[in-house]
Design a protein around this motif. Structure first.
Motif: not given
Length: 250
Positions: A206-209, A137-142
Protein backbone atom coordinates in the motif's frame (compact mmCIF):
# COMPACT_ATOMS: atom_id res chain seq x y z
CA UNK A 1 25.63 -23.74 11.52
CA UNK A 2 25.15 -21.29 8.62
CA UNK A 3 23.55 -24.06 6.53
CA UNK A 4 21.14 -24.82 9.39
CA UNK A 5 20.16 -21.16 9.67
CA UNK A 6 19.75 -20.92 5.90
CA UNK A 7 17.47 -23.96 5.85
CA UNK A 8 15.40 -22.71 8.78
CA UNK A 9 14.92 -19.32 7.14
CA UNK A 10 13.96 -21.02 3.86
CA UNK A 11 10.97 -22.58 5.61
CA UNK A 12 9.36 -19.23 6.39
CA UNK A 13 8.62 -18.10 2.77
CA UNK A 14 7.11 -21.54 2.13
CA UNK A 15 4.74 -21.22 5.11
CA UNK A 16 3.91 -17.64 4.13
CA UNK A 17 2.12 -19.16 1.12
CA UNK A 18 0.00 -21.34 3.43
CA UNK A 19 0.22 -24.28 5.87
CA UNK A 20 2.54 -27.14 4.87
CA UNK A 21 3.15 -30.65 6.18
CA UNK A 22 6.44 -32.19 7.24
CA UNK A 23 6.92 -34.01 3.95
CA UNK A 24 6.30 -30.85 1.94
CA UNK A 25 8.81 -28.91 4.05
CA UNK A 26 11.43 -31.66 3.66
CA UNK A 27 10.90 -31.70 -0.10
CA UNK A 28 11.15 -27.92 -0.27
CA UNK A 29 14.49 -28.01 1.59
CA UNK A 30 15.67 -31.18 -0.16
CA UNK A 31 16.49 -32.82 3.19
CA UNK A 32 15.39 -35.90 5.13
CA UNK A 33 12.17 -35.57 7.11
CA UNK A 34 14.07 -35.94 10.40
CA UNK A 35 16.16 -32.87 9.54
CA UNK A 36 13.08 -30.87 8.56
CA UNK A 37 11.37 -31.90 11.81
CA UNK A 38 14.30 -30.66 13.92
CA UNK A 39 14.21 -27.31 12.17
CA UNK A 40 10.45 -27.01 12.57
CA UNK A 41 10.64 -27.87 16.26
CA UNK A 42 13.25 -25.19 16.85
CA UNK A 43 11.17 -22.59 15.00
CA UNK A 44 8.10 -23.72 16.94
CA UNK A 45 9.90 -23.28 20.28
CA UNK A 46 10.62 -19.66 19.36
CA UNK A 47 7.06 -18.99 18.18
CA UNK A 48 8.12 -18.57 14.55
CA UNK A 49 5.90 -21.43 13.35
CA UNK A 50 2.82 -23.11 14.81
CA UNK A 51 1.78 -26.76 14.51
CA UNK A 52 -1.89 -27.14 13.68
CA UNK A 53 -4.25 -29.91 14.76
CA UNK A 54 -3.95 -31.45 11.28
CA UNK A 55 -0.14 -31.74 11.84
CA UNK A 56 0.64 -29.08 9.26
CA UNK A 57 2.70 -26.01 10.11
CA UNK A 58 1.93 -22.34 9.58
CA UNK A 59 3.65 -19.08 10.48
CA UNK A 60 3.57 -18.38 14.21
CA UNK A 61 2.04 -15.43 16.01
CA UNK A 62 5.43 -14.37 17.38
CA UNK A 63 6.86 -13.93 13.88
CA UNK A 64 3.84 -11.92 12.76
CA UNK A 65 4.07 -9.73 15.87
CA UNK A 66 7.78 -9.09 15.27
CA UNK A 67 7.12 -8.14 11.65
CA UNK A 68 4.38 -5.72 12.65
CA UNK A 69 6.57 -4.16 15.34
CA UNK A 70 9.41 -3.74 12.86
CA UNK A 71 7.14 -2.03 10.33
CA UNK A 72 5.75 0.34 12.96
CA UNK A 73 9.25 1.35 14.01
CA UNK A 74 10.48 2.20 10.52
CA UNK A 75 10.47 5.96 9.99
CA UNK A 76 9.66 6.61 6.33
CA UNK A 77 11.17 10.09 6.58
CA UNK A 78 14.49 8.75 7.85
CA UNK A 79 14.56 6.17 5.07
CA UNK A 80 13.57 8.62 2.34
CA UNK A 81 15.68 11.68 3.22
CA UNK A 82 18.96 10.56 1.57
CA UNK A 83 17.04 9.76 -1.61
CA UNK A 84 15.27 13.13 -1.53
CA UNK A 85 18.65 14.84 -1.23
CA UNK A 86 20.03 12.81 -4.13
CA UNK A 87 16.99 13.65 -6.28
CA UNK A 88 17.36 17.33 -5.43
CA UNK A 89 21.04 17.25 -6.40
CA UNK A 90 20.15 15.61 -9.72
CA UNK A 91 17.40 18.03 -10.76
CA UNK A 92 17.94 21.14 -8.64
CA UNK A 93 14.25 21.61 -7.83
CA UNK A 94 12.30 21.44 -4.58
CA UNK A 95 11.62 17.89 -3.38
CA UNK A 96 8.86 17.02 -0.90
CA UNK A 97 7.78 13.94 1.05
CA UNK A 98 4.17 13.76 2.26
CA UNK A 99 1.93 11.39 4.23
CA UNK A 100 -1.79 11.15 4.93
CA UNK A 101 -3.28 12.12 8.29
CA UNK A 102 -7.04 11.51 8.31
CA UNK A 103 -8.54 13.81 5.64
CA UNK A 104 -5.32 15.79 5.22
CA UNK A 105 -2.00 15.18 3.51
CA UNK A 106 0.99 16.77 5.22
CA UNK A 107 4.53 17.56 4.15
CA UNK A 108 6.95 15.73 6.45
CA UNK A 109 10.20 16.53 4.65
CA UNK A 110 11.52 19.05 2.14
CA UNK A 111 14.78 19.70 0.30
CA UNK A 112 14.96 23.25 -1.05
CA UNK A 113 15.58 24.19 -4.67
CA UNK A 114 19.01 25.49 -5.57
CA UNK A 115 17.39 28.19 -7.71
CA UNK A 116 16.72 31.74 -6.37
CA UNK A 117 12.94 31.39 -6.95
CA UNK A 118 11.73 28.98 -4.28
CA UNK A 119 8.54 27.21 -3.22
CA UNK A 120 6.55 28.44 -0.25
CA UNK A 121 5.87 25.22 1.61
CA UNK A 122 6.70 24.07 5.11
CA UNK A 123 7.20 20.74 6.86
CA UNK A 124 4.09 19.91 8.90
CA UNK A 125 1.82 22.03 6.72
CA UNK A 126 -1.17 20.43 4.91
CA UNK A 127 -1.20 20.44 1.12
CA UNK A 128 -4.11 21.56 -1.04
CA UNK A 129 -5.56 18.07 -0.98
CA UNK A 130 -7.85 18.25 -4.02
CA UNK A 131 -5.12 19.46 -6.39
CA UNK A 132 -1.70 18.54 -4.96
CA UNK A 133 0.11 15.76 -6.78
CA UNK A 134 1.29 14.11 -3.54
CA UNK A 135 -2.29 14.02 -2.24
CA UNK A 136 -3.59 12.45 -5.45
CA UNK A 137 -0.94 9.72 -5.28
CA UNK A 138 -1.78 8.87 -1.67
CA UNK A 139 -5.58 9.10 -1.92
CA UNK A 140 -5.73 7.16 -5.20
CA UNK A 141 -4.56 4.09 -3.28
CA UNK A 142 -7.55 4.11 -0.93
CA UNK A 143 -10.25 1.43 -1.40
CA UNK A 144 -13.02 2.64 -3.72
CA UNK A 145 -15.67 3.09 -1.02
CA UNK A 146 -13.27 5.10 1.13
CA UNK A 147 -12.22 7.21 -1.86
CA UNK A 148 -15.83 8.04 -2.68
CA UNK A 149 -16.72 8.92 0.90
CA UNK A 150 -13.66 11.17 1.20
CA UNK A 151 -14.36 12.88 -2.12
CA UNK A 152 -17.85 13.78 -0.92
CA UNK A 153 -16.54 15.21 2.37
CA UNK A 154 -13.91 17.50 0.85
CA UNK A 155 -14.28 21.13 -0.16
CA UNK A 156 -13.14 22.15 -3.65
CA UNK A 157 -11.72 25.70 -3.55
CA UNK A 158 -10.98 27.26 -6.94
CA UNK A 159 -7.34 28.14 -6.43
CA UNK A 160 -6.88 28.56 -10.21
CA UNK A 161 -8.93 27.82 -13.34
CA UNK A 162 -7.20 24.39 -13.36
CA UNK A 163 -8.31 23.43 -9.86
CA UNK A 164 -10.42 20.29 -9.42
CA UNK A 165 -14.06 21.48 -9.59
CA UNK A 166 -15.83 18.80 -7.53
CA UNK A 167 -16.15 15.18 -6.34
CA UNK A 168 -16.85 13.61 -9.74
CA UNK A 169 -13.78 15.21 -11.34
CA UNK A 170 -11.66 14.33 -8.31
CA UNK A 171 -12.66 10.67 -8.40
CA UNK A 172 -11.98 10.55 -12.13
CA UNK A 173 -8.51 12.01 -11.56
CA UNK A 174 -7.78 9.57 -8.71
CA UNK A 175 -8.80 6.65 -10.93
CA UNK A 176 -6.36 7.86 -13.60
CA UNK A 177 -3.58 8.27 -11.02
CA UNK A 178 -4.28 4.81 -9.59
CA UNK A 179 -3.96 3.27 -13.06
CA UNK A 180 -0.84 5.14 -14.20
CA UNK A 181 1.01 5.12 -10.86
CA UNK A 182 1.93 8.83 -10.70
CA UNK A 183 0.29 12.24 -10.49
CA UNK A 184 0.74 15.86 -11.54
CA UNK A 185 -0.35 19.28 -10.41
CA UNK A 186 0.14 21.54 -13.39
CA UNK A 187 -1.03 24.91 -12.14
CA UNK A 188 -3.92 23.54 -10.09
CA UNK A 189 -2.92 25.18 -6.82
CA UNK A 190 -0.79 28.05 -8.11
CA UNK A 191 -0.89 28.90 -11.80
CA UNK A 192 2.87 29.43 -11.88
CA UNK A 193 3.87 26.21 -10.09
CA UNK A 194 4.04 22.66 -11.46
CA UNK A 195 4.61 19.37 -9.65
CA UNK A 196 5.01 15.64 -10.38
CA UNK A 197 4.72 12.94 -7.71
CA UNK A 198 5.13 9.18 -7.28
CA UNK A 199 4.19 6.74 -4.49
CA UNK A 200 6.32 5.21 -1.75
CA UNK A 201 4.94 1.78 -0.85
CA UNK A 202 5.29 -0.20 2.36
CA UNK A 203 5.76 -3.91 2.98
CA UNK A 204 2.04 -4.52 2.39
CA UNK A 205 2.19 -2.92 -1.05
CA UNK A 206 0.00 0.00 0.00
CA UNK A 207 1.03 3.62 -0.53
CA UNK A 208 2.65 4.89 2.69
CA UNK A 209 3.87 8.26 1.41
CA UNK A 210 4.44 10.27 -1.74
CA UNK A 211 7.47 12.16 -2.98
CA UNK A 212 7.42 14.96 -5.50
CA UNK A 213 9.46 17.45 -7.47
CA UNK A 214 8.01 20.96 -7.74
CA UNK A 215 9.18 24.05 -9.59
CA UNK A 216 7.92 27.50 -10.53
CA UNK A 217 7.10 27.73 -14.24
CA UNK A 218 9.71 30.50 -14.55
CA UNK A 219 12.35 27.93 -13.59
CA UNK A 220 10.95 24.76 -15.21
CA UNK A 221 7.90 24.55 -17.44
CA UNK A 222 5.49 21.65 -17.34
CA UNK A 223 7.23 19.87 -20.25
CA UNK A 224 10.59 20.04 -18.54
CA UNK A 225 9.11 18.81 -15.27
CA UNK A 226 7.41 15.89 -17.01
CA UNK A 227 10.77 14.85 -18.41
CA UNK A 228 11.86 14.37 -14.79
CA UNK A 229 9.02 11.93 -14.10
CA UNK A 230 11.07 8.75 -14.79
CA UNK A 231 13.70 9.96 -12.31
CA UNK A 232 11.02 10.77 -9.72
CA UNK A 233 9.47 7.32 -10.14
CA UNK A 234 12.85 5.55 -9.88
CA UNK A 235 13.59 7.47 -6.69
CA UNK A 236 10.21 6.55 -5.22
CA UNK A 237 10.81 2.91 -6.15
CA UNK A 238 14.21 3.00 -4.43
CA UNK A 239 12.69 4.45 -1.26
CA UNK A 240 9.91 1.84 -1.42
CA UNK A 241 12.45 -0.98 -1.73
CA UNK A 242 14.37 0.11 1.36
CA UNK A 243 11.26 1.03 3.34
CA UNK A 244 9.47 -2.26 2.60
CA UNK A 245 12.54 -4.48 2.69
CA UNK A 246 11.87 -5.74 -0.82
CA UNK A 247 14.32 -5.82 -3.74
CA UNK A 248 14.14 -2.71 -6.00
CA UNK A 249 11.85 -2.96 -9.01
CA UNK A 250 13.62 -3.79 -12.25
Amino acid sequence: MSQTVDRALSILPLLARGPAGLEQVARHLDVHKSTALRLLRTLHEHGMVHRQADQRYRLGARLIALAQEAVENIDVRAVAHPYLTELNEACGHTVHLAVRQEDEVLYIDKVESRYPVRMYSRIGRPVAVTVAAVAKVILADLPEAERRALAERLDYPRHTPRSTPGPAAFLKELARVREQGWATDLGGHEETVNCVAAPVRGADGRVAAALSVSAPAAVAGSDELMRLLPLVRRTADAVSAEYSGRPPAS
